[in-house]
Design an enzyme around this catalytic site. Structure first.
Site, mmCIF file in Angstrom:
data_model
loop_
_atom_site.group_PDB
_atom_site.id
_atom_site.type_symbol
_atom_site.label_atom_id
_atom_site.label_comp_id
_atom_site.label_asym_id
_atom_site.label_seq_id
_atom_site.Cartn_x
_atom_site.Cartn_y
_atom_site.Cartn_z
ATOM 1 N N ASP A 145 0.836 -1.110 0.222
ATOM 2 C CA ASP A 145 -0.682 0.435 0.255
ATOM 3 C C ASP A 145 1.232 1.679 0.272
ATOM 4 O O ASP A 145 2.030 1.428 0.543
ATOM 5 C CB ASP A 145 -1.065 0.203 1.393
ATOM 6 C CG ASP A 145 -2.111 0.943 1.087
ATOM 7 O OD1 ASP A 145 -2.399 2.018 0.024
ATOM 8 O OD2 ASP A 145 -3.032 0.718 1.713
HETATM 9 C C1 BGC Z 1 -4.731 3.673 -0.319
HETATM 10 C C2 BGC Z 1 -4.918 2.244 -0.936
HETATM 11 C C3 BGC Z 1 -5.059 2.926 -2.014
HETATM 12 C C4 BGC Z 1 -3.975 4.069 -2.624
HETATM 13 C C5 BGC Z 1 -3.560 4.180 -3.610
HETATM 14 C C6 BGC Z 1 -3.567 4.888 -0.152
HETATM 15 O O1 BGC Z 1 -3.737 5.140 0.779
HETATM 16 O O2 BGC Z 1 -5.237 2.675 1.174
HETATM 17 O O3 BGC Z 1 -5.988 1.644 -0.847
HETATM 18 O O4 BGC Z 1 -4.948 1.707 -3.354
HETATM 19 O O5 BGC Z 1 -3.698 4.988 -0.947
HETATM 20 O O6 BGC Z 1 -3.814 5.900 -3.704
#
Ligand code: BGC
Length: 774
Positions: free
Chosen positions: A273
């Site tokens: 993530d």
């Molecule tokens: C989130 C993810 C997301 C990623 C990219 C993170 O803050 O937890 O679910 O895909 O950002 O935007």
């Protein structure tokens, strides 16, 4: 980063002389990897950094715009024929910037219903079709991998991201996610199932340690991922931010390799993530192949670790290979000429229709709904009616062209809403929104909604005299970084007063009151549900929300959704509420997880002491009253269940039941199959567990259909930590056919033989938990 790019460019230019440089897709992957410099490998592993946030991709010596607003890109290496590929959110539709500098075209995407609504349809075919439409936008806007679906378990009503997630039950979560993945990937684009695993709270999400027993993990928090991996082969998996039993999930080899790849057979790529985890060597070794969005620090640490001999280059090569295998499948690699013109009109029809099927009719006294044919004038109360919520905030948001409010939806359906009331609400909303916008610190933080507008008794009285019916919308929104507050679960004083006054005045005038819930997660309903005549849980239904609700209110569509989670009587009733961050301050540092601390309960660590007793597994096993049970939902018609039967054949149990529409309207019924295992003195067993579900086709009045549900003997196993095996106890199992977890229509018995399946002894607790027992 610029300087580095320049020196790599020089190096690359030297290496690239001569015709024999292996090209991705033409030469073998091993040859391509053998031709890569250590620096190139490091870059491919970490992505293009913050540039990716705006969809820019760093290319040697220049920056090229790919898909602005996409969450990230991989690092291109042109001399080896490796293109940058685009990774973009998210669960309710593609999230990219809707406009671009110096470009008059627009790039709006369709905001589809939130994950929770999709799960409430209990319809895998429908979800697959929604996935197809979402994946088409991914393809036609030039993205390659959608960062979705999100299928963490609804452990507690207050998790700020429950709206993106599906259910408190892993079978629902897994089956719905698998359908979504199949749909998206049918377009030749990828998915990233997230957040693996146990990201069940947002408070301190990058620093919190989820303490979960191996059994609870296997049966509850990992099961949905296992089903999705096995039934839909997602291209990628996204590891979560949190620690799990002391180790960051992105640094956890037992999770990402022993379990995911060796036990489940996952053959794709794992990415972090965004900014997740800390120790790049541990991440590489664990099998977290790619670090997104990637930082210079990570790049340098990887290259240095190989040079120092702390990271075996063969491990880097393995991870690079998995990234290249993913890139090989992408539209970018294949040179797909995307149109930037997906059929948004057709997709608006998909979201409008699918949303109606996930709306849950919670109450409908004296057939208050559908609205009678002579209802024309609607008294529309509640700020949210005029400012409908399409979905949640953060990466789960979609930049849509419009949101149809309930006001618009009612007007489109031919109803009249009083102008004076409308003007009062719109004026109030404009001034409140202005004021609240100034208090918002970061764009990505959840919105603060205005408090409910106060209504004078005279206003309500006037409406009751003029209108045929009252509609009240109660709204809630949330998003990543923050969990919801207890005050968000409960109704506010203003909401309670509005409800009471409208119900009292309209009922005195002999008129009905309908409540519409425009929410992303569970709220308190027990204290007030007796007051209105009908309650429709419309969830956050995407950009066509107001039209979808009007379709249901008018009877154009019959609601056929059922709850994928329990609505408890009180917040404290959920077993997990004893160990959940309630009204704690969030950690919003998104680029740098803090050092591991262990002092503050539910912030630095959370003990999952309820164990397997999540949702209905708890409420039903402990005989606790609920407001609305798991699997519950009414229809405009009624159904009768007949001829239940079970057949056992070679370890497969096939249950059939005839479902007949006994009412006056057409409708669909969701049939649930629970299994109750025989008692086992040595092991806790939930009173019942969902094992399969199906939804009938639309049945006309009087029409019947046979529903078939199958369960494999292996699905009946519980996880035994002592022997680290899945164990099916021998004995007589009850197969319960239900319209909800609390409305069992038939119970069948079948003798099941003992079976054991050994697993790896992994993911252990570091200190024992005081687990809840019956
Ligand atoms: C989130 C993810 C997301 C990623 C990219 C993170 O803050 O937890 O679910 O895909 O950002 O935007």
């Amino acid at each position: 980063m610029k300087k580095q790019l320049f020196s790599i460019a020089l190096g690359a230019a030297l290496v690239s002389c001569g015709p024999s440089v292996p090209q991705l897709g033409k030469a073998s992957l091993d040859d391509v990897i053998a031709a890569m410099t250590l620096e190139e490998k490091g870059h491919l592993i970490v992505g293009t950094g913050m540039a990716g946030f705006s969809g820019d991709s760093a290319v040697i010596g220049e920056t090229r715009k790919l898909v602005p607003g996409a969450a990230g890109t991989t690092y291109p290496i042109e001399r080896l024929g490796i293109p940058a590929v685009v990774l973009a959110d998210g669960p309710a539709g593609l999230r990219i910037n809707p406009t671009r500098d110096g470009d008059s075209a627009t790039y709006y995407c369709t905001h589809f219903p939130i994950g929770t609504l999709l799960a409430s349809t209990w319809d895998q075919e429908l979800v697959e079709n929604v996935g197809k439409a979402i994946g088409n936008e991914v393809l036609e806007y030039g993205a390659d991998v959608l960062l979705a679906p999100a299928l963490n378990i609804h452990r507690n009503p207050l998790c700020g991201r429950n709206f993106e997630y599906y259910s408190e039950d892993p079978v629902v979560a897994g089956k719905i996610a698998a359908a979504y993945v199949r749909g998206v990937q049918s377009n030749g684009v990828g998915t990233s199932i997230k957040h693996f695993a146990a990201n069940n709270q947002e408070t301190n999400r990058m620093g919190t340690d989820a303490h979960i027993s191996p059994r609870t993990l296997r049966e509850i928090y990992l099961k949905g991922f296992e089903i999705t991996v096995k039934e839909s082969a997602p291209w990628t998996v996204m590891s979560s931010y949190n620690y799990l039993n002391g180790i960051y999930t992105s640094e956890n080899k037992e999770l990402l390799t022993t379990l995911l790849r060796d036990e489940w057979g996952f053959g794709g790529m794992v990415m972090t993530d965004w900014f997740g985890g800390k120790n790049v060597v541990a991440q590489m070794e664990a099998g977290n192949d790619m670090l997104q969005p990637g930082t210079d620090k990570q790049y340098e640490a990887i290259v240095q670790a190989v040079k120092d001999g702390r990271l075996d280059e063969a491990i880097l090569d393995r991870n690079v290979k998995r990234i290249l295998e993913m890139i090989l499948q992408t539209p970018h690699f294949k040179g797909y000429k995307f149109s930037n013109k997906p059929d948004l009109k057709a997709h608006a029809a998909v979201t409008r229709q699918s949303a109606t099927e996930g709306m849950v009719l919670l109450k409908n006294d004296n057939s208050a709904l559908p609205l009678a044919a002579d209802v024309k004038n609607v008294a529309l109360f509640g700020c949210t009616s005029y400012d409908f919520i399409a979905g949640g905030t953060g990466s789960g948001n979609v930049n849509r062209a419009y949101t149809v409010s309930l006001l618009d939806g009612l007007n489109n359906a031919g109803y009249t809403v009083d102008d004076a009331l409308k003007a009062a609400y719109e004026q109030y909303l404009a001034s409140e929104k202005d004021r609240l916008a100034k208090t918002k610190k970061e764009w990505f933080m959840p919105d603060v909604r205005p408090a409910e507008m106060a209504l004078t008794p005279q206003t309500i009285q006037e409406q009751a005299a003029k209108a045929d019916v009252a509609l009240i919308t109660l709204g809630r929104t949330s998003g990543e970084f923050l969990d919801r507050k207890l005050s968000d679960f409960n109704l506010s004083r203003e909401e309670t007063e509005m409800l009471q006054a409208v119900c009292k005045t309209f009922h005195a005038a002999g008129k009905k009151v309908v409540v519409v819930l425009n929410i992303g997660g569970v709220i308190e309903t027990a204290s007030w549900k007796a007051q209105p005549d009908a309650i429709l849980c419309a969830w956050q239904a995407g950009q066509e929300g107001g039209n979808s609700v009007a379709d249901v209110l008018s009877g154009k569509a019959s609601p056929s959704g059922k709850l994928p989670m329990t609505f408890p009587v009180k917040f404290d009733d959920a077993a997990s509420s004893a160990n959940f961050p309630i009204d704690m301050t969030a950690n919003i540092d998104i680029t740098n997880a803090g050092d591991k601390k262990s002092d503050v309960k539910n912030v630095d660590y959370t003990d999952y002491e309820e164990g397997i007793y999540v949702g209905y597994r708890y409420f039903d096993s402990f005989g606790k009253a609920v407001s609305y049970p798991f699997g519950y939902g009414l229809s405009y018609t009624t159904f009768e269940y007949a001829n239940p039967a079970i057949k056992a054949d070679n370890g497969i149990y096939t249950v059939t039941v005839d479902v007949k529409n006994t009412g006056k309207a057409a409708g669909k019924e969701v049939v649930q199959l629970y299994v109750s295992a025989p008692g086992n003195a040595a092991m806790e067993k939930p009173e019942k567990e969902l094992k399969a579900f199906a939804k009938t086709r639309e049945l006309q009045p009087g029409e019947a259909a046979t529903v078939t549900l199958t369960v494999k003997a292996a699905d009946l196993a519980s996880y035994d930590e002592a022997s680290s095996s899945w164990v099916v106890d021998a004995g007589n199992y009850k197969f319960l056919i239900g319209a909800s977890s609390r409305d069992i229509k038939a119970a069948l018995g079948a003798d099941v033989a003992a079976a054991t399946q050994k697993t790896n002894d992994i993911l252990k607790l570091q200190t024992p938990l005081n687990l809840l027992k019956k």
